[in-house]
Design an enzyme around this catalytic site. Structure first.
Site, PDB file in Angstrom:
ATOM      1  N   ARG A 199       0.826  -1.224   0.000  1.00 58.68           N
ATOM      2  CA  ARG A 199       0.000   0.000   0.000  1.00 58.68           C
ATOM      3  C   ARG A 199       0.856   1.268   0.000  1.00 58.68           C
ATOM      4  O   ARG A 199       0.431   2.319  -0.472  1.00 58.68           O
ATOM      5  CB  ARG A 199      -0.982  -0.007   1.188  1.00 58.68           C
ATOM      6  CG  ARG A 199      -1.988   1.143   1.134  1.00 58.68           C
ATOM      7  CD  ARG A 199      -3.180   0.946   2.065  1.00 58.68           C
ATOM      8  NE  ARG A 199      -4.072   2.095   1.967  1.00 58.68           N
ATOM      9  CZ  ARG A 199      -5.280   2.177   2.492  1.00 58.68           C
ATOM     10  NH1 ARG A 199      -5.761   1.170   3.194  1.00 58.68           N
ATOM     11  NH2 ARG A 199      -6.016   3.268   2.343  1.00 58.68           N
TER      12      ARG A 199
ATOM     13  N   HIS B 162      -2.534  20.070  -2.431  1.00 58.73           N
ATOM     14  CA  HIS B 162      -1.961  18.738  -2.223  1.00 58.73           C
ATOM     15  C   HIS B 162      -1.566  18.068  -3.549  1.00 58.73           C
ATOM     16  O   HIS B 162      -0.439  17.600  -3.714  1.00 58.73           O
ATOM     17  CB  HIS B 162      -2.940  17.861  -1.450  1.00 58.73           C
ATOM     18  CG  HIS B 162      -2.495  16.438  -1.335  1.00 58.73           C
ATOM     19  ND1 HIS B 162      -1.479  16.050  -0.495  1.00 58.73           N
ATOM     20  CD2 HIS B 162      -2.890  15.312  -1.999  1.00 58.73           C
ATOM     21  CE1 HIS B 162      -1.277  14.747  -0.628  1.00 58.73           C
ATOM     22  NE2 HIS B 162      -2.122  14.276  -1.531  1.00 58.73           N
TER      23      HIS B 162
HETATM   24  N1  LIG Z   1      -8.187   9.024   3.415  1.00 61.64           N
HETATM   25  C1  LIG Z   1      -7.332   8.957   2.419  1.00 61.64           C
HETATM   26  O1  LIG Z   1      -6.934   7.864   1.978  1.00 61.64           O
HETATM   27  C2  LIG Z   1      -6.856  10.229   1.780  1.00 61.64           C
HETATM   28  C3  LIG Z   1      -6.125  10.172   0.595  1.00 61.64           C
HETATM   29  C4  LIG Z   1      -5.749  11.365  -0.007  1.00 61.64           C
HETATM   30  C5  LIG Z   1      -6.095  12.578   0.581  1.00 61.64           C
HETATM   31  N2  LIG Z   1      -6.796  12.595   1.744  1.00 61.64           N
HETATM   32  C6  LIG Z   1      -7.203  13.866   2.372  1.00 61.64           C
HETATM   33  O2  LIG Z   1      -8.079  14.534   1.467  1.00 61.64           O
HETATM   34  C7  LIG Z   1      -8.009  15.937   1.722  1.00 61.64           C
HETATM   35  C8  LIG Z   1      -7.934  16.667   0.403  1.00 61.64           C
HETATM   36  O3  LIG Z   1      -9.074  16.348  -0.343  1.00 61.64           O
HETATM   37  P1  LIG Z   1      -9.701  17.352  -1.424  1.00 61.64           P
HETATM   38  O4  LIG Z   1      -8.646  17.830  -2.318  1.00 61.64           O
HETATM   39  O5  LIG Z   1     -10.876  16.687  -1.958  1.00 61.64           O
HETATM   40  O6  LIG Z   1     -10.045  18.615  -0.506  1.00 61.64           O
HETATM   41  P2  LIG Z   1     -11.405  19.274  -0.027  1.00 61.64           P
HETATM   42  O7  LIG Z   1     -12.313  18.287   0.546  1.00 61.64           O
HETATM   43  O8  LIG Z   1     -11.028  20.426   0.844  1.00 61.64           O
HETATM   44  O9  LIG Z   1     -12.019  19.842  -1.385  1.00 61.64           O
HETATM   45  C9  LIG Z   1     -11.316  20.846  -2.106  1.00 61.64           C
HETATM   46  C10 LIG Z   1     -12.209  22.064  -2.340  1.00 61.64           C
HETATM   47  O10 LIG Z   1     -13.197  21.762  -3.305  1.00 61.64           O
HETATM   48  C11 LIG Z   1     -14.495  22.105  -2.820  1.00 61.64           C
HETATM   49  N3  LIG Z   1     -15.421  21.174  -3.464  1.00 61.64           N
HETATM   50  C12 LIG Z   1     -15.547  19.859  -3.199  1.00 61.64           C
HETATM   51  N4  LIG Z   1     -16.390  19.303  -4.083  1.00 61.64           N
HETATM   52  C13 LIG Z   1     -16.802  20.286  -4.908  1.00 61.64           C
HETATM   53  C14 LIG Z   1     -17.651  20.317  -6.033  1.00 61.64           C
HETATM   54  N5  LIG Z   1     -18.217  19.196  -6.519  1.00 61.64           N
HETATM   55  N6  LIG Z   1     -17.849  21.503  -6.645  1.00 61.64           N
HETATM   56  C15 LIG Z   1     -17.249  22.628  -6.209  1.00 61.64           C
HETATM   57  N7  LIG Z   1     -16.411  22.656  -5.154  1.00 61.64           N
HETATM   58  C16 LIG Z   1     -16.196  21.481  -4.520  1.00 61.64           C
HETATM   59  C17 LIG Z   1     -14.374  21.992  -1.328  1.00 61.64           C
HETATM   60  O11 LIG Z   1     -15.366  22.764  -0.700  1.00 61.64           O
HETATM   61  C18 LIG Z   1     -12.971  22.547  -1.117  1.00 61.64           C
HETATM   62  O12 LIG Z   1     -12.988  23.935  -1.127  1.00 61.64           O
HETATM   63  C19 LIG Z   1      -6.805  16.157   2.606  1.00 61.64           C
HETATM   64  O13 LIG Z   1      -7.248  16.431   3.916  1.00 61.64           O
HETATM   65  C20 LIG Z   1      -6.066  14.828   2.572  1.00 61.64           C
HETATM   66  O14 LIG Z   1      -5.369  14.551   3.760  1.00 61.64           O
HETATM   67  C21 LIG Z   1      -7.172  11.445   2.354  1.00 61.64           C
HETATM   68 ZN   LIG Z   2      -2.237  12.295  -2.214  1.00 60.53          ZN
END
Ligand SMILES: NC(=O)c1ccc[n+]([C@@H]2O[C@H](COP(=O)([O-])OP(=O)(O)OC[C@H]3O[C@@H](n4cnc5c(N)ncnc54)[C@H](O)[C@@H]3O)[C@@H](O)[C@H]2O)c1
Ligand SMILES: [Zn+2]
Length: 375
Positions: free
Chosen positions: A249, A274
Site C-alpha cells: 500500500r 496537495h
Molecule cells: N483518506 C485517504 O486515503 C486520503 C487520501 C488522499 C487525501 N486525503 C485527504 O483529502 C483531503 C484533500 O481532499 P480534497 O482535495 O478533496 O479537498 P477538499 O475536501 O477540501 O475539497 C477541495 C475544495 O473543493 C471544494 N469542493 C468539493 N467538491 C466540490 C464540487 N463538486 N464543486 C465545487 N467545489 C467542490 C471543497 O469545498 C474545497 O474547497 C486532505 O485532507 C487529505 O489529507 C485522504
Molecule cells: Zn495524495
C-alpha cells in the site's frame, strides 16, 4: 486499452475485503439514485449527511431529495470549507451532531464532499457508538480516485497531518462524475496528479492512455468515468492485498515524501494544493530515481512532460513565492511518517509503471540531490 464509446452505467468496482467488502459505483448522475441504493443496502435506515459549506450550497439539496424520494429521512451537518475542519473542535461538533440527530447502530452517515469531509465524517462514523457505517459520496476528483477508497479516516494533530484517525471502510462509495463539473479547474487538475500517479506507479498502459486521452478526462464523459474506474480498481486491488499498509500500500505514496515536505514548506496554503505538491513530488521521485541510476533520463522526462502538459507544476521554481532551502526540506522529510529508525523510505521507480519501496535511502544522498535541484 481503448477509449470506451459509452460507459456502461454505472461502472461497479468491488473492494474485496471479506466481511467488509463494498462496491464503488461510478457514473454520471448517480446522486439521483443515492436513496434507492441506500434503501436496498439498509432498509429502514436513518441518515445524517456531513458536508462542507461549499458542497452543501451546490449539491446538498439534490442529495436530500434523492434520499427523500426513497423515503429516507436525513439530518444535515455542515462544517466550514477547507482543511481547517479536520481539527478536534470540528470533529467534536460533528460527533455531537450525529448523536443529537439520533443516528444509531443500524443507521448511516453519508460523507458528501471532498477528502476533507470523507476523512472527517469517516472518523466520526468510526468513533460514535464505537462505529457507525458510512457511505462515501466523493465530490472532488481526488476523493473519487483516492481518499474515498481504502478506509483511511482521520483529522490533523497540531503536530502533523492525519495523525489522529482510524481504519474504517465505507459500506458503499457513490462517485457521481457529474458532481465534478462544479469543481474549480485548479482543484480538478490537482486531483489529476493522483490519477497520473496510478499509471506511473503500476500501470504503464494506463499512463500511455492518459497521455492520449487526458483532455477528454478533463472534459467529462466516458473517458472521465473510465479513468476514475481504473484508479479505483488499482487502489482496491492494493488495499485488498495490504489494508493496513504493512507493505504494498505504501506504493500509493509515490511522490508524497517530497510532496508532503513541499506542502508543509508552503504552510499547507493555497500556494500549493496537495495534488500540485504530489505532481512535483512525482517529478522529483523520477529524477531522484534517475540520480540513483535506476531509470533512463527519457523515462523521467516522459513523466514530467505529461504532468506539465496538463498544467501541473514539475519544477521547484514553479511554486509561487519560492520554496524553503534544502535544510528545511530535509527537516520536513525527516518528520514525515514514512521515516523508520533514521533511514528514509522512498517510493522509487525502475520505469513508468514500475514503482517500488526503497527502505534504505541515505539522507545525505537526498540532501545532495535537493541541493542540485535548488541551484
Ligand atoms: N483518506 C485517504 O486515503 C486520503 C487520501 C488522499 C487525501 N486525503 C485527504 O483529502 C483531503 C484533500 O481532499 P480534497 O482535495 O478533496 O479537498 P477538499 O475536501 O477540501 O475539497 C477541495 C475544495 O473543493 C471544494 N469542493 C468539493 N467538491 C466540490 C464540487 N463538486 N464543486 C465545487 N467545489 C467542490 C471543497 O469545498 C474545497 O474547497 C486532505 O485532507 C487529505 O489529507 C485522504
Ligand atoms: Zn495524495
Amino acid at each position: 486499452m481503448t477509449v470506451p464509446l459509452r460507459a456502461p452505467e454505472p461502472i461497479v468496482v468491488s473492494v474485496p475485503l471479506g466481511s467488509r467488502a463494498y462496491d464503488i459505483t461510478i457514473g454520471r448522475g448517480l446522486l439521483a439514485n443515492l436513496g434507492q441504493r441506500i434503501k436496498e443496502l439498509r432498509p429502514g435506515t436513518r441518515v445524517a449527511i456531513v458536508s462542507d459549506e461549499t458542497v452543501a450550497r451546490l449539491h446538498l439539496n439534490a442529495a436530500e431529495a434523492a434520499l427523500k424520494a426513497a423515503g429516507i429521512d436525513s439530518a444535515r451537518i455542515v462544517v466550514s470549507t477547507g482543511e481547517g475542519s479536520k481539527n478536534y473542535a470540528t470533529f467534536e461538533n460533528v460527533c455531537e451532531a450525529i448523536i443529537a440527530a439520533r443516528v444509531e447502530r443500524n443507521d448511516l452517515i453519508v460523507a458528501l464532499g471532498g477528502g476533507v469531509i470523507g476523512d472527517l465524517a469517516g472518523f466520526a462514523a468510526a468513533s460514535v457508538r464505537r462505529g457507525l457505517d458510512f457511505v462515501q459520496v466523493p465530490t472532488t476528483l481526488l476523493a473519487q480516485v483516492d481518499s474515498s477508497v481504502g478506509g483511511k479516516t482521520g483529522i490533523n494533530s497540531r503536530q502533523g497531518k492525519n495523525l489522529i484517525g482510524a481504519f474504517h471502510q465505507p459500506v458503499l462509495v457513490v462517485a457521481d462524475t457529474a458532481l465534478l463539473d462544479t469543481l474549480p479547474k485548479r482543484d480538478f487538475r490537482a486531483g489529476y496528479a493522483e490519477v497520473a500517479k496510478y499509471g506511473l506507479l503500476g500501470d504503464a498502459k494506463f499512463f500511455a492512455w492518459l497521455e492520449k486521452n487526458w483532455q477528454d478526462v478533463f472534459a467529462g464523459g466516458p473517458a472521465r468515468e473510465h479513468a476514475i474506474a481504473v484508479c479505483c480498481r488499482g487502489k482496491a486491488g492494493i488495499v485488498a492485498r495490504d489494508e493496513r499498509e504493512t507493505g504494498e500500500r505504501a506504493l500509493l505514496n509515490l511522490g508524497h515524501t517530497f510532496g508532503h515536505a513541499l506542502e508543509a514548506g508552503c504552510g499547507f496554503s493555497d500556494r500549493l494544493l496537495h495534488g500540485e505538491a504530489v505532481a512535483l513530488g512525482i517529478a522529483l521521485a523520477f529524477e531522484f530515481s534517475l540520480h540513483r541510476g535506476l531509470i533512463a533520463a527519457s523515462e523521467a522526462a516522459r513523466a514530467a512532460t505529461h504532468l506539465a502538459a496538463v498544467g501541473l507544476p514539475t519544477h521547484l521554481k514553479d511554486i509561487p513565492g519560492g520554496v524553503p532551502g534544502a535544510d528545511a526540506l530535509m527537516d520536513l522529510i525527516a518528520q514525515d511518517k514514512k521515516v523508520k529508525r533514521g533511514t528514509l523510505i522512498f517510493i522509487l521507480v525502475r520505469g513508468i509503471g514500475q514503482a517500488f519501496v526503497e527502505n534504505n535511502v541515505d539522507a545525505a544522498d537526498v540532501r545532495a540531490f535537493l541541493d542540485r535541484k535548488l541551484r
